[in-house]
Design a protein around this motif. Structure first.
Motif, PDB file in Angstrom:
ATOM      1  N   THR A   1       0.841  -1.199   0.000  1.00 46.37           N
ATOM      2  CA  THR A   1       0.000   0.000   0.000  1.00 46.37           C
ATOM      3  C   THR A   1       0.876   1.249   0.000  1.00 46.37           C
ATOM      4  O   THR A   1       0.639   2.197  -0.747  1.00 46.37           O
ATOM      5  CB  THR A   1      -0.946   0.016   1.209  1.00 46.37           C
ATOM      6  N   GLY A   2       1.899   1.236   0.839  1.00 48.77           N
ATOM      7  CA  GLY A   2       2.824   2.362   0.872  1.00 48.77           C
ATOM      8  C   GLY A   2       3.550   2.535  -0.440  1.00 48.77           C
ATOM      9  O   GLY A   2       3.740   3.649  -0.933  1.00 48.77           O
ATOM     10  N   LEU A   3       3.949   1.428  -1.025  1.00 50.97           N
ATOM     11  CA  LEU A   3       4.614   1.456  -2.322  1.00 50.97           C
ATOM     12  C   LEU A   3       3.695   2.079  -3.371  1.00 50.97           C
ATOM     13  O   LEU A   3       4.126   2.907  -4.177  1.00 50.97           O
ATOM     14  CB  LEU A   3       5.000   0.033  -2.720  1.00 50.97           C
ATOM     15  N   ASN A   4       2.418   1.720  -3.341  1.00 48.45           N
ATOM     16  CA  ASN A   4       1.464   2.285  -4.298  1.00 48.45           C
ATOM     17  C   ASN A   4       1.277   3.787  -4.111  1.00 48.45           C
ATOM     18  O   ASN A   4       1.076   4.512  -5.083  1.00 48.45           O
ATOM     19  CB  ASN A   4       0.122   1.557  -4.198  1.00 48.45           C
ATOM     20  N   VAL A   5       1.344   4.272  -2.869  1.00 47.50           N
ATOM     21  CA  VAL A   5       1.258   5.713  -2.624  1.00 47.50           C
ATOM     22  C   VAL A   5       2.425   6.415  -3.316  1.00 47.50           C
ATOM     23  O   VAL A   5       2.240   7.426  -3.996  1.00 47.50           O
ATOM     24  CB  VAL A   5       1.266   6.007  -1.104  1.00 47.50           C
ATOM     25  N   LEU A   6       3.614   5.867  -3.155  1.00 51.54           N
ATOM     26  CA  LEU A   6       4.798   6.472  -3.778  1.00 51.54           C
ATOM     27  C   LEU A   6       4.742   6.381  -5.297  1.00 51.54           C
ATOM     28  O   LEU A   6       5.109   7.325  -6.004  1.00 51.54           O
ATOM     29  CB  LEU A   6       6.061   5.814  -3.239  1.00 51.54           C
ATOM     30  N   LEU A   7       4.261   5.264  -5.822  1.00 50.26           N
ATOM     31  CA  LEU A   7       4.134   5.114  -7.279  1.00 50.26           C
ATOM     32  C   LEU A   7       3.115   6.104  -7.833  1.00 50.26           C
ATOM     33  O   LEU A   7       3.330   6.695  -8.899  1.00 50.26           O
ATOM     34  CB  LEU A   7       3.753   3.676  -7.637  1.00 50.26           C
ATOM     35  N   GLY A   8       2.008   6.295  -7.127  1.00 53.03           N
ATOM     36  CA  GLY A   8       0.992   7.260  -7.563  1.00 53.03           C
ATOM     37  C   GLY A   8       1.541   8.679  -7.586  1.00 53.03           C
ATOM     38  O   GLY A   8       1.308   9.446  -8.526  1.00 53.03           O
ATOM     39  N   ALA A   9       2.300   9.022  -6.546  1.00 57.10           N
ATOM     40  CA  ALA A   9       2.908  10.352  -6.495  1.00 57.10           C
ATOM     41  C   ALA A   9       3.913  10.526  -7.631  1.00 57.10           C
ATOM     42  O   ALA A   9       4.020  11.602  -8.229  1.00 57.10           O
ATOM     43  CB  ALA A   9       3.582  10.560  -5.144  1.00 57.10           C
ATOM     44  N   ARG A  10       4.628   9.460  -7.928  1.00 54.14           N
ATOM     45  CA  ARG A  10       5.610   9.502  -9.016  1.00 54.14           C
ATOM     46  C   ARG A  10       4.927   9.817 -10.344  1.00 54.14           C
ATOM     47  O   ARG A  10       5.402  10.661 -11.115  1.00 54.14           O
ATOM     48  CB  ARG A  10       6.345   8.168  -9.110  1.00 54.14           C
ATOM     49  N   LEU A  11       3.824   9.161 -10.626  1.00 55.34           N
ATOM     50  CA  LEU A  11       3.103   9.408 -11.883  1.00 55.34           C
ATOM     51  C   LEU A  11       2.638  10.855 -11.976  1.00 55.34           C
ATOM     52  O   LEU A  11       2.778  11.499 -13.015  1.00 55.34           O
ATOM     53  CB  LEU A  11       1.911   8.459 -12.007  1.00 55.34           C
ATOM     54  N   LYS A  12       2.091  11.387 -10.887  1.00 52.01           N
ATOM     55  CA  LYS A  12       1.603  12.773 -10.882  1.00 52.01           C
ATOM     56  C   LYS A  12       2.757  13.763 -11.009  1.00 52.01           C
ATOM     57  O   LYS A  12       2.645  14.764 -11.716  1.00 52.01           O
ATOM     58  CB  LYS A  12       0.793  13.040  -9.615  1.00 52.01           C
ATOM     59  N   ALA A  13       3.862  13.475 -10.326  1.00 51.27           N
ATOM     60  CA  ALA A  13       5.018  14.375 -10.397  1.00 51.27           C
ATOM     61  C   ALA A  13       5.611  14.377 -11.804  1.00 51.27           C
ATOM     62  O   ALA A  13       5.972  15.436 -12.332  1.00 51.27           O
ATOM     63  CB  ALA A  13       6.069  13.956  -9.367  1.00 51.27           C
ATOM     64  N   GLU A  14       5.712  13.201 -12.421  1.00 52.49           N
ATOM     65  CA  GLU A  14       6.258  13.129 -13.775  1.00 52.49           C
ATOM     66  C   GLU A  14       5.344  13.823 -14.777  1.00 52.49           C
ATOM     67  O   GLU A  14       5.818  14.461 -15.712  1.00 52.49           O
ATOM     68  CB  GLU A  14       6.529  11.685 -14.168  1.00 52.49           C
ATOM     69  N   ALA A  15       4.037  13.732 -14.569  1.00 51.33           N
ATOM     70  CA  ALA A  15       3.095  14.420 -15.449  1.00 51.33           C
ATOM     71  C   ALA A  15       3.268  15.936 -15.348  1.00 51.33           C
ATOM     72  O   ALA A  15       2.991  16.664 -16.298  1.00 51.33           O
ATOM     73  CB  ALA A  15       1.659  14.029 -15.100  1.00 51.33           C
ATOM     74  N   ALA A  16       3.761  16.399 -14.193  1.00 47.14           N
ATOM     75  CA  ALA A  16       3.998  17.828 -13.981  1.00 47.14           C
ATOM     76  C   ALA A  16       5.421  18.229 -14.356  1.00 47.14           C
ATOM     77  O   ALA A  16       5.839  19.358 -14.117  1.00 47.14           O
ATOM     78  CB  ALA A  16       3.723  18.182 -12.520  1.00 47.14           C
ATOM     79  N   GLY A  17       6.180  17.288 -14.935  1.00 54.75           N
ATOM     80  CA  GLY A  17       7.530  17.593 -15.381  1.00 54.75           C
ATOM     81  C   GLY A  17       8.613  17.360 -14.345  1.00 54.75           C
ATOM     82  O   GLY A  17       9.745  17.790 -14.518  1.00 54.75           O
ATOM     83  N   GLY A  18       8.287  16.670 -13.262  1.00 57.07           N
ATOM     84  CA  GLY A  18       9.265  16.435 -12.203  1.00 57.07           C
ATOM     85  C   GLY A  18       9.451  14.963 -11.931  1.00 57.07           C
ATOM     86  O   GLY A  18       9.475  14.153 -12.854  1.00 57.07           O
TER      87      GLY A  18
END
Length: 128
Positions: free
Chosen positions: A69-86
């Motif tokens: 579950t924690g891993l999925n939180v980090l993966l979700g944040a990664r997708l959103k951050a990459e979509a924002a160029g980070g």
């Protein structure tokens, strides 16, 4: 930017602190990240992204446990951050947490640094 603590959230098993460091948001979870505590990390990560921080540095040096579950939180944040160029940078993982990332292959999709200082120095070298 203020280097002080911008916010924090806590339950009995997880404390999350957030601070600004240059153009990065540094998020420090301390304790156990699992199904019961995942929202305590998810919400600050999403708040940072909503405030315009696309480069998130997660200081894992005080994270003692991380489940799927924690891993999925980090993966979700990664997708959103990459979509924002980070991106999401992980720093200072303890062996037990690093093992979860290795077993699942998640370490291949994150930028992993040995320490928080390394992650912040990397910011000066380039975007993301």
């Amino acid at each position: 930017m203020d280097r002080g603590t911008v916010g924090s959230a806590q339950s009995g098993r997880l404390l999350v602190e957030v601070r600004e460091e240059g153009s990065s948001a540094v998020v420090t979870p301390a304790g156990e990240l699992d199904h019961h505590t995942a929202d305590l990390l998810r919400e600050p990560l999403e708040d940072c992204l909503a405030k315009g921080f696309s480069r998130l540095v997660v200081d894992c040096s005080r994270l003692e446990f991380c489940d799927s579950t924690g891993l999925n939180v980090l993966l979700g944040a990664r997708l959103k951050a990459e979509a924002a160029g980070g991106g999401v940078h992980l720093a200072g993982m303890l062996p037990a947490v690093a093992r979860v990332f290795e077993i699942t292959g998640a370490s291949a999709v994150f930028t992993v640094h040995d320490s928080l200082d390394d992650a912040l120095v990397d910011e000066a070298d380039g975007p993301g």
